[in-house]
Design a protein around this motif. Structure first.
Motif, PDB file in Angstrom:
ATOM      1  N   ALA A  14       0.824  -1.215   0.000  1.00 17.07           N
ATOM      2  CA  ALA A  14       0.000   0.000   0.000  1.00 17.07           C
ATOM      3  C   ALA A  14       0.856   1.262   0.000  1.00 17.07           C
ATOM      4  N   ALA A  15       1.972   1.245   0.699  1.00 18.80           N
ATOM      5  CA  ALA A  15       2.843   2.432   0.744  1.00 18.80           C
ATOM      6  C   ALA A  15       3.385   2.755  -0.645  1.00 18.80           C
ATOM      7  N   ALA A  16       3.715   1.734  -1.419  1.00 19.82           N
ATOM      8  CA  ALA A  16       4.216   1.955  -2.776  1.00 19.82           C
ATOM      9  C   ALA A  16       3.120   2.540  -3.659  1.00 19.82           C
ATOM     10  N   VAL A  17       1.906   2.048  -3.501  1.00 19.69           N
ATOM     11  CA  VAL A  17       0.778   2.566  -4.288  1.00 19.69           C
ATOM     12  C   VAL A  17       0.501   4.018  -3.916  1.00 19.69           C
ATOM     13  N   ARG A  18       0.554   4.336  -2.625  1.00 24.25           N
ATOM     14  CA  ARG A  18       0.342   5.733  -2.198  1.00 24.25           C
ATOM     15  C   ARG A  18       1.419   6.646  -2.773  1.00 24.25           C
ATOM     16  N   ASN A  19       2.652   6.203  -2.771  1.00 23.18           N
ATOM     17  CA  ASN A  19       3.755   6.988  -3.334  1.00 23.18           C
ATOM     18  C   ASN A  19       3.532   7.226  -4.827  1.00 23.18           C
ATOM     19  N   TYR A  20       3.121   6.175  -5.532  1.00 26.73           N
ATOM     20  CA  TYR A  20       2.815   6.273  -6.961  1.00 26.73           C
ATOM     21  C   TYR A  20       1.686   7.283  -7.193  1.00 26.73           C
ATOM     22  N   GLU A  21       0.602   7.162  -6.407  1.00 30.93           N
ATOM     23  CA  GLU A  21      -0.540   8.065  -6.587  1.00 30.93           C
ATOM     24  C   GLU A  21      -0.164   9.510  -6.290  1.00 30.93           C
ATOM     25  N   ALA A  22       0.697   9.721  -5.285  1.00 31.10           N
ATOM     26  CA  ALA A  22       1.164  11.081  -4.979  1.00 31.10           C
ATOM     27  C   ALA A  22       1.973  11.635  -6.144  1.00 31.10           C
ATOM     28  N   ALA A  23       2.818  10.797  -6.747  1.00 29.83           N
ATOM     29  CA  ALA A  23       3.605  11.237  -7.896  1.00 29.83           C
ATOM     30  C   ALA A  23       2.688  11.587  -9.073  1.00 29.83           C
ATOM     31  N   CYS A  24       1.639  10.798  -9.269  1.00 32.10           N
ATOM     32  CA  CYS A  24       0.668  11.097 -10.331  1.00 32.10           C
ATOM     33  C   CYS A  24      -0.038  12.431 -10.059  1.00 32.10           C
ATOM     34  N   ASP A  25      -0.441  12.636  -8.815  1.00 35.47           N
ATOM     35  CA  ASP A  25      -1.087  13.907  -8.444  1.00 35.47           C
ATOM     36  C   ASP A  25      -0.166  15.089  -8.710  1.00 35.47           C
ATOM     37  N   ASP A  26       1.131  14.919  -8.368  1.00 39.20           N
ATOM     38  CA  ASP A  26       2.096  15.989  -8.627  1.00 39.20           C
ATOM     39  C   ASP A  26       2.197  16.297 -10.117  1.00 39.20           C
ATOM     40  N   ARG A  27       2.261  15.248 -10.936  1.00 40.42           N
ATOM     41  CA  ARG A  27       2.360  15.460 -12.383  1.00 40.42           C
ATOM     42  C   ARG A  27       1.119  16.160 -12.924  1.00 40.42           C
ATOM     43  N   LEU A  28      -0.046  15.783 -12.408  1.00 44.75           N
ATOM     44  CA  LEU A  28      -1.284  16.440 -12.845  1.00 44.75           C
ATOM     45  C   LEU A  28      -1.292  17.909 -12.440  1.00 44.75           C
ATOM     46  N   ALA A  29      -0.838  18.197 -11.239  1.00 45.32           N
ATOM     47  CA  ALA A  29      -0.800  19.584 -10.771  1.00 45.32           C
ATOM     48  C   ALA A  29       0.165  20.410 -11.613  1.00 45.32           C
ATOM     49  N   ILE A  30       1.297  19.842 -11.953  1.00 48.89           N
ATOM     50  CA  ILE A  30       2.270  20.551 -12.791  1.00 48.89           C
ATOM     51  C   ILE A  30       1.696  20.804 -14.181  1.00 48.89           C
ATOM     52  N   GLY A  31       0.921  19.834 -14.667  1.00 48.80           N
ATOM     53  CA  GLY A  31       0.310  19.964 -15.979  1.00 48.80           C
ATOM     54  C   GLY A  31      -0.901  20.894 -15.999  1.00 48.80           C
ATOM     55  N   GLY A  32      -1.346  21.328 -14.829  1.00 49.27           N
ATOM     56  CA  GLY A  32      -2.470  22.252 -14.752  1.00 49.27           C
ATOM     57  C   GLY A  32      -3.817  21.604 -14.972  1.00 49.27           C
ATOM     58  N   LEU A  33      -3.891  20.311 -14.725  1.00 46.75           N
ATOM     59  CA  LEU A  33      -5.165  19.614 -14.907  1.00 46.75           C
ATOM     60  C   LEU A  33      -5.932  19.535 -13.628  1.00 46.75           C
TER      61      LEU A  33
END
Length: 78
Positions: free
Chosen positions: A59-78
């Motif tokens: 679960a910790a790895a999945v949370r880390n992955y999801e946080a990285a995805c959220d960061d990429r979305l925020a950077i992309g302005g979505l």
């Protein structure tokens, strides 16, 4: 309004597989007229999705992955 998309940098990994698996993957690529790396990437993507959905990935790895995805979305302005 058109958004510019940026392509993620690719990360190269080296994987050692048994000779029989290499024959299968190479034959698959030849049969479909694809590059071996394309077939291997498809295998990895599908396997990781399946393992994520059945809870095999910690679960910790999945949370880390999801946080990285959220960061990429925020950077992309979505």
């Amino acid at each position: 309004m058109i958004k510019a998309t940026t392509r993620e940098n690719q990360v190269k990994l080296t994987v050692s597989v048994p000779p029989s698996l290499h024959v299968l993957l190479r034959s698959w690529a030849v049969c479909e007229g694809r590059e071996l790396t394309s077939v291997v990437l498809q295998c990895v993507e599908l396997s990781v999705r399946q393992m994520k959905s059945n809870g095999s990935i910690p679960a910790a790895a999945v949370r880390n992955y999801e946080a990285a995805c959220d960061d990429r979305l925020a950077i992309g302005g979505l």
